[in-house]
Design an enzyme around this catalytic site. Structure first.
Site, PDB file in Angstrom:
ATOM      1  N   PHE A  57       0.838  -1.193   0.000  1.00 25.08           N
ATOM      2  CA  PHE A  57       0.000   0.000   0.000  1.00 25.08           C
ATOM      3  C   PHE A  57       0.876   1.246   0.000  1.00 25.08           C
ATOM      4  O   PHE A  57       1.800   1.353   0.804  1.00 25.08           O
ATOM      5  CB  PHE A  57      -0.878   0.049   1.257  1.00 25.08           C
ATOM      6  CG  PHE A  57      -1.883  -1.054   1.366  1.00 25.08           C
ATOM      7  CD1 PHE A  57      -3.163  -0.904   0.857  1.00 25.08           C
ATOM      8  CD2 PHE A  57      -1.560  -2.246   1.999  1.00 25.08           C
ATOM      9  CE1 PHE A  57      -4.088  -1.923   0.971  1.00 25.08           C
ATOM     10  CE2 PHE A  57      -2.485  -3.270   2.120  1.00 25.08           C
ATOM     11  CZ  PHE A  57      -3.756  -3.108   1.599  1.00 25.08           C
ATOM     12  N   ASP A  58       0.550   2.172  -0.894  1.00 28.95           N
ATOM     13  CA  ASP A  58       1.113   3.505  -0.744  1.00 28.95           C
ATOM     14  C   ASP A  58       0.444   4.138   0.475  1.00 28.95           C
ATOM     15  O   ASP A  58      -0.699   3.808   0.802  1.00 28.95           O
ATOM     16  CB  ASP A  58       0.843   4.335  -1.998  1.00 28.95           C
ATOM     17  CG  ASP A  58       1.376   5.749  -1.863  1.00 28.95           C
ATOM     18  OD1 ASP A  58       2.561   5.901  -1.545  1.00 28.95           O
ATOM     19  OD2 ASP A  58       0.589   6.693  -2.053  1.00 28.95           O
ATOM     20  N   LYS A  59       1.132   5.039   1.151  1.00 27.60           N
ATOM     21  CA  LYS A  59       0.558   5.622   2.374  1.00 27.60           C
ATOM     22  C   LYS A  59      -0.424   6.745   2.061  1.00 27.60           C
ATOM     23  O   LYS A  59      -1.615   6.643   2.354  1.00 27.60           O
ATOM     24  CB  LYS A  59       1.666   6.157   3.288  1.00 27.60           C
ATOM     25  CG  LYS A  59       1.132   6.802   4.582  1.00 27.60           C
ATOM     26  CD  LYS A  59       2.250   7.335   5.459  1.00 27.60           C
ATOM     27  CE  LYS A  59       2.838   8.624   4.921  1.00 27.60           C
ATOM     28  NZ  LYS A  59       1.916   9.796   5.040  1.00 27.60           N
TER      29      LYS A  59
END
Length: 670
Positions: free
Chosen positions: A359-361
């Site tokens: 996941f990108d933040k």
């Protein structure tokens, strides 16, 4: 999906699923094939009844009915076979005709007519069932109204949506569907966006603060002012300014991409296509060998010929040809109805096989709306000076952190005048530079200073930075000319639904979930802990994210979830790239394998669950289709007649189609 998958979304036009996609309309309308098939059945029954129940009747009379059954039942099959032979393909429809012709040569007119009747009826019912899935896709395109009320000077005229131009002002009354994509310039309302994004609750909308800025910078318009064609207005009258023509609306793109998804083959489908190309010649070879069984078995040629025709029917892989396409089409249609765009069978299948998700933040696990939490000027610097410089530069950028500094910094400055900066230049993954008062301004991560020719920070500055890092803040250092002004700490808010969504994925058996971020490791770990992740990889530049995905892929299939813009390289490297909030992003729609139209992380667990159910149904269909062939071939060799073989053969074809249609009713039960 193979390891060398490169996410090339060029549309791969498939073959016609072994003859199962030929046109079946005609002079009697879209159900012509079904009418012909039923007519064939009536003629078959009439001929059989006359032959058995009317003794002494001239033999040509029931034969005439059987020939009529042949003509009606074989009409569409002959057309498809001719087209295949023109392309030098010998496929299932051709095998059926050869078997029917063989039955006629033996004088088994009734059995040959039965073969063509059941084959054509099976095709017609199969097309009807598959049509249900296709209509679920086509229904999306019918959501937008045909006309719009447009303001022209002082007048309001009604015009076809095809004639809308970018910049037109459209009037939308309460409870009407919106005719175009755009942003609200007048009126407040709530809009049901389910037709496009799949969101269950209406979303509150209000006008943009500055229409002029919204026109020049569409990316700056917040989701609270953006609207989409096909969505449903609530109780407030609104005026919207269009930003796309009717052929380019988000809804139009989704319909187009979902329709194209049907033509992109899944790994299983590619396997079955290869299998058929080998299997069909083997069937023909076996049939040829059985024609000469009378040479080694004490039986007349007639019996050997009949057995060969029965085997030809039994071994035709009709159910296998439609097993995967029917499931993929149903799965893609079901996803589209829930506001999830899946671009074909490959990502649909592959997403169900993932064992890790990265996941990108920012904007994925977090709201993507960070706030200033700390403003720390360095020794001898005034707080207002720090904020004035930061706001002047960050006003020029549309990055979420820049927007937060410009918004919150302006608020903290009160009425203090802010000068205008110019010549903004982005240093990807690090920060920005600009010109202000004739001097260069650097704003970016602490790591930007002391690298690539930028002079380093002094010890007191580094000490202040380290104290904020321990609090898990995202940090932006400001330098004006040769003076280091200070550091601004920001904190993004985790999505409320993130923890629940991750728990669902964990319960589905996703073994690893990792947050990857360009933020400092401490900031990444702080957010990861709040959403329930045990792994967080920080300090990653875009190229480092690609390397991180490659490391994960070495251990299995991995999905990358991001916004589809700055995460595009990492998403392309992953087994499946998933973009969130894609309804407002053309780039996300184009680059992602799977696009969650709403900014809703819970849709990810739905999509993974649907993908896993699709894989399960594909495997069931393969088991049924291959199992029936494995049973029928030896059974017909040992004496099973053409009639029972036809019934089982066509029954298995319909069974796999209707089994696939169960996906249209899929519900996320986790």
């Amino acid at each position: 999906m193979s390891a060398d998958h490169n996410h090339d979304h060029a549309h791969e036009n498939t073959d016609n699923h072994a003859g199962h996609d030929h046109a079946h309309g005609g002079i009697l309308g879209p159900n012509t094939e079904l009418i012909f098939a039923l007519g064939s059945g009536v003629a078959l029954i009439a001929g059989f009844a006359l032959e058995k129940l009317v003794p002494g009747l001239a033999s040509w009379i029931p034969l005439a009915f059987f020939l009529c059954a042949y003509g009606l039942g074989g009409f569409f099959t002959v057309g498809e076979a001719v087209e295949n032979l023109k392309k030098r393909r010998f496929e299932i429809d051709t095998l059926m005709l050869v078997a029917a012709a063989g039955a006629a040569a033996l004088g088994h007119w009734a059995e040959g007519a039965l073969l063509l009747f059941l084959f054509s009826l099976g095709h017609a019912l199969e097309h009807y069932a598959m049509g249900r899935a296709k209509r679920a896709i086509e229904a999306l395109g019918e959501l937008a109204p045909r006309t719009a009320r447009v303001r022209r000077g002082q007048d309001i005229i009604e015009t076809p949506v095809e004639q809308l131009e970018i910049g037109d002002v459209v009037i939308v009354r309460p409870n009407e569907r919106l005719p175009a994509d755009g942003f609200i310039i007048a009126g407040t309302t709530s809009i049901n966006q389910a037709p496009v994004t799949g969101e269950s609750m209406p979303v509150d909308k209000h006008p943009v603060a500055d229409p002029t800025e919204a026109r020049s910078r569409h990316a700056s318009v917040t989701s609270a002012s953006v609207v989409f064609a096909g969505t449903i207005n609530g109780s407030g009258a609104i005026e919207i300014e269009t930003t796309r023509k009717s052929s380019d609306t988000t809804l139009a793109k989704v319909v187009r991409m979902v329709s194209e998804a049907e033509t992109q083959k899944s790994p299983t489908q590619r396997f079955t296509d290869k299998f058929e190309r080998i299997f069909v010649p083997l069937v023909l070879a076996l049939t040829f060998v059985l024609l000469f069984a009378w040479v080694v078995v004490d039986e007349p040629f007639r019996d050997s010929f009949y057995r060969a025709m029965a085997v030809l029917v039994a071994a035709s892989p009709c159910a296998l040809a439609i097993a995967t396409p029917s499931a993929v089409l149903s799965g893609v249609a079901r996803a589209a109805r829930a506001g999830v765009l899946i671009k074909g069978g490959a990502p649909l299948e592959s997403l169900g096989a993932i064992n890790a998700i990265a996941f990108d933040k920012t904007g994925t696990l977090t709201e993507g709306q960070p706030r200033i939490t700390d403003v720390v000027p360095f020794t001898g610097i005034d707080t207002n000076e720090l904020l004035r410089v930061a706001v002047a530069v960050e006003r020029l950028s549309d990055h979420p952190l820049a927007e937060a500094i410009a918004r919150d910094g302006t608020e903290q400055l009160g009425g203090v005048t802010v000068d205008t900066a110019s010549s903004l230049h982005s240093l990807t993954g690090k920060g920005v530079t600009a010109q202000l008062d004739g001097q260069t301004v650097y704003i970016g991560k602490p790591e930007m200073f002391g690298a690539d020719g930028v002079s380093p920070l002094d010890a007191p500055a580094l000490q202040a930075i380290e104290q904020l890092r321990q609090l898990g803040r995202t940090l932006m250092v400001v330098r004006h000319g040769d003076r280091d002004l200070g550091v601004i700490g920001l904190l993004d808010t985790p999505r409320p639904a993130a923890r629940e969504a991750l728990d669902k994925l964990r319960s589905m058996g996703v073994q690893r979930m990792i947050m990857i971020s360009g933020d400092h490791q401490k900031a990444a770990e702080a957010i990861a802990a709040q959403v329930g992740l045990t792994e967080a990889w920080g300090n990653l530049m875009p190229d480092h994210k690609v390397e991180a995905i490659k490391r994960l892929r070495a251990d299995g299939n991995v999905a990358m979830v991001g916004d589809g813009v700055n995460d595009a390289p990492a998403m392309a490297t992953a087994t499946v790239g998933v973009a969130m909030g894609a309804a407002g992003s053309d780039v996300a729609l184009e680059t992602a394998d799977v696009a969650l139209m709403a900014d809703d992380l819970s849709k990810l667990s739905f999509t993974v669950g649907l993908s896993r159910r699709t894989r399960s149904i594909i495997l069931q269909n393969l088991f049924v289709s291959l199992g029936v062939v494995a049973f029928l071939v030896p059974a017909t060799i040992l004496g099973l007649g053409i009639g029972p073989a036809i019934a089982l053969h066509e029954g298995s074809t319909l069974l796999v189609v209707f089994n696939a249609l169960r996906l249209l009713a899929y519900r996320d039960r986790n």
